[in-house]
Design a protein around this motif. Structure first.
Motif, PDB file in Angstrom:
ATOM      1  N   THR A 187      -5.275  -5.671   0.638  1.00 23.73           N
ATOM      2  CA  THR A 187      -5.214  -5.000   1.168  1.00 23.73           C
ATOM      3  C   THR A 187      -5.179  -4.440  -0.125  1.00 23.73           C
ATOM      4  O   THR A 187      -5.541  -3.465  -0.026  1.00 23.73           O
ATOM      5  N   GLY A 188      -4.414  -4.912  -0.505  1.00 25.20           N
ATOM      6  CA  GLY A 188      -4.745  -4.260  -2.448  1.00 25.20           C
ATOM      7  C   GLY A 188      -5.763  -3.905  -3.070  1.00 25.20           C
ATOM      8  O   GLY A 188      -6.247  -3.178  -3.280  1.00 25.20           O
ATOM      9  N   ALA A 189      -6.248  -5.413  -2.559  1.00 25.32           N
ATOM     10  CA  ALA A 189      -7.229  -4.952  -3.703  1.00 25.32           C
ATOM     11  C   ALA A 189      -8.538  -4.167  -2.934  1.00 25.32           C
ATOM     12  O   ALA A 189      -9.720  -3.877  -3.322  1.00 25.32           O
ATOM     13  N   LEU A 190      -8.482  -4.385  -1.947  1.00 22.54           N
ATOM     14  CA  LEU A 190      -9.791  -3.400  -0.744  1.00 22.54           C
ATOM     15  C   LEU A 190      -9.223  -1.765  -0.818  1.00 22.54           C
ATOM     16  O   LEU A 190     -10.248  -1.354  -1.177  1.00 22.54           O
ATOM     17  N   TRP A 191      -8.239  -1.685  -0.908  1.00 20.17           N
ATOM     18  CA  TRP A 191      -8.242   0.037  -0.936  1.00 20.17           C
ATOM     19  C   TRP A 191      -7.885   0.400  -2.606  1.00 20.17           C
ATOM     20  O   TRP A 191      -8.655   1.257  -2.750  1.00 20.17           O
ATOM     21  N   ILE A 192      -7.954  -0.452  -3.635  1.00 17.21           N
ATOM     22  CA  ILE A 192      -8.511  -0.237  -5.266  1.00 17.21           C
ATOM     23  C   ILE A 192     -10.036  -0.285  -5.568  1.00 17.21           C
ATOM     24  O   ILE A 192     -10.398   0.961  -5.837  1.00 17.21           O
ATOM     25  N   ALA A 193     -10.043  -1.273  -4.930  1.00 19.23           N
ATOM     26  CA  ALA A 193     -11.933  -1.249  -4.839  1.00 19.23           C
ATOM     27  C   ALA A 193     -12.500   0.060  -3.876  1.00 19.23           C
ATOM     28  O   ALA A 193     -13.424   0.454  -4.665  1.00 19.23           O
ATOM     29  N   ASN A 194     -11.936  -0.143  -2.477  1.00 20.46           N
ATOM     30  CA  ASN A 194     -12.181   1.307  -2.168  1.00 20.46           C
ATOM     31  C   ASN A 194     -12.064   2.782  -2.119  1.00 20.46           C
ATOM     32  O   ASN A 194     -13.304   3.735  -2.733  1.00 20.46           O
ATOM     33  N   THR A 195     -10.824   2.936  -2.992  1.00 21.12           N
ATOM     34  CA  THR A 195     -10.720   3.783  -4.253  1.00 21.12           C
ATOM     35  C   THR A 195     -12.099   4.556  -5.592  1.00 21.12           C
ATOM     36  O   THR A 195     -12.088   5.351  -5.347  1.00 21.12           O
ATOM     37  N   ALA A 196     -11.749   3.233  -6.137  1.00 23.14           N
ATOM     38  CA  ALA A 196     -12.391   3.427  -6.838  1.00 23.14           C
ATOM     39  C   ALA A 196     -13.997   3.372  -7.040  1.00 23.14           C
ATOM     40  O   ALA A 196     -15.274   4.752  -8.445  1.00 23.14           O
TER      41      ALA A 196
END
Length: 305
Positions: free
Chosen positions: A267-276
């Motif tokens: 979930t952290g990787a998904l959130w970071i990728a989408n935020t970027a």
């Protein structure tokens, strides 16, 4: 026959075949790359609308099965202490063996994910077909290889489709083995599709109606808001819904204190990728804003003369 082709596998094939027929029917006999792109965009708009509607229906139907530990007036620390005292923690993590958010099984939920998987597989083929046509336009005498086609493919979208379709195929392997869990959470993540129609509207305005600058800008800001809600805020909402099942009111607290490392990483990787991705989108719109406003103002002043 049932043992040869299980229901969930049949659903994936049915979705794959449905979108295959839809693509061939709307493309025509000898489609151009531009025609293929338009058909792909239209199909993705249709699919994302249907999938989002099904996901909302499924989530609303399952809401009655949500369970929360502790009273609404209790604090997180009190609930956490109580749940540990009741033996509802396994080691350092909450015990999810009876958590309906993760343990609820649903034929409808499985069908929705199969529908998504079949679409992604078919759309991946469409992306590669489009890349092959573009390769032929530039190199009519050379044979298109997979490597050469990638040069003309939308690599970001291709990676998106392949990675999610692969994850869904793994999910359906577990469904076939009767070992799936978390289908409710997975369908919640499919709500990310809700921003796709606005993305495609934005593409349509900029491709076919570039002179309407204000409409293009409006679609930019609409997509910025939709992307944030559907692909960034949604992740926090899902984490918070899981936290509530263990008495947490804060997504941040349950993320750091109650989620296992693989879930944190995913979930952290998904959130970071989408935020970027969202930040890049915002920067590109802001960078283009002064020029497009200037063109719009000049067009309005010329039309008034």
């Amino acid at each position: 026959m049932v043992s040869i082709l299980p229901a969930n596998v049949a659903a994936i094939f049915a979705s794959f075949a449905l979108y295959g027929v839809l693509h061939r029917y709307t493309e025509g006999l000898n489609p151009s790359p531009a025609r293929l792109t338009a058909v792909t965009k239209a199909t993705s708009t249709l699919h994302s609308t249907v999938t989002t509607s099904l996901a909302i229906y499924f989530i609303r139907r399952c809401r009655s099965q949500w369970t929360e530990i502790g009273s609404a007036s209790a604090t997180e620390s009190t609930i956490k202490t109580e749940t540990k005292a009741r033996g509802l923690y396994v080691g350092e993590y909450p015990d999810d063996s009876n958590n309906l958010l993760l343990q609820t099984r649903s034929t409808l939920g499985n069908a929705i994910t199969a529908f998504e998987c079949g679409y992604l597989l078919q759309d991946t083929i469409s992306l590669l077909r489009e890349a092959r046509l573009r390769h032929r336009l530039v190199h009519p005498s050379s044979k298109a290889t997979f490597r050469s086609m990638l040069k003309y493919a939308d690599k970001t979208l291709l990676f998106h489709h392949v990675s999610i379709a692969s994850a869904l195929l793994v999910l359906h392997y577990y469904i076939h083995r009767d070992r799936e869990s978390g289908i409710y959470i997975i369908v919640q993540f499919l709500l990310m599709n809700s921003s796709t129609p606005i993305l495609n509207l934005r593409w349509w305005l900029r491709t076919y109606h570039p002179r309407y600058k204000m409409l293009g800008l409006a679609s930019d800001f609409l997509f910025i808001a939709a992307f944030y809600m559907a692909r960034i805020r949604l992740v926090g909402w899902i984490i918070k819904s899981y936290g509530k099942s263990h008495g947490y009111d804060s997504a941040w607290r349950i993320y750091w204190e109650g989620m296992r490392l693989p879930c944190q990483l995913g979930t952290g990787a998904l959130w970071i990728a989408n935020t970027a991705w969202w930040a890049l989108l915002v920067m590109s719109v802001v960078k283009r804003l002064p020029q497009e406003l200037a063109v719009t103002i000049k067009t309005i002043s010329l039309s008034e003369k």
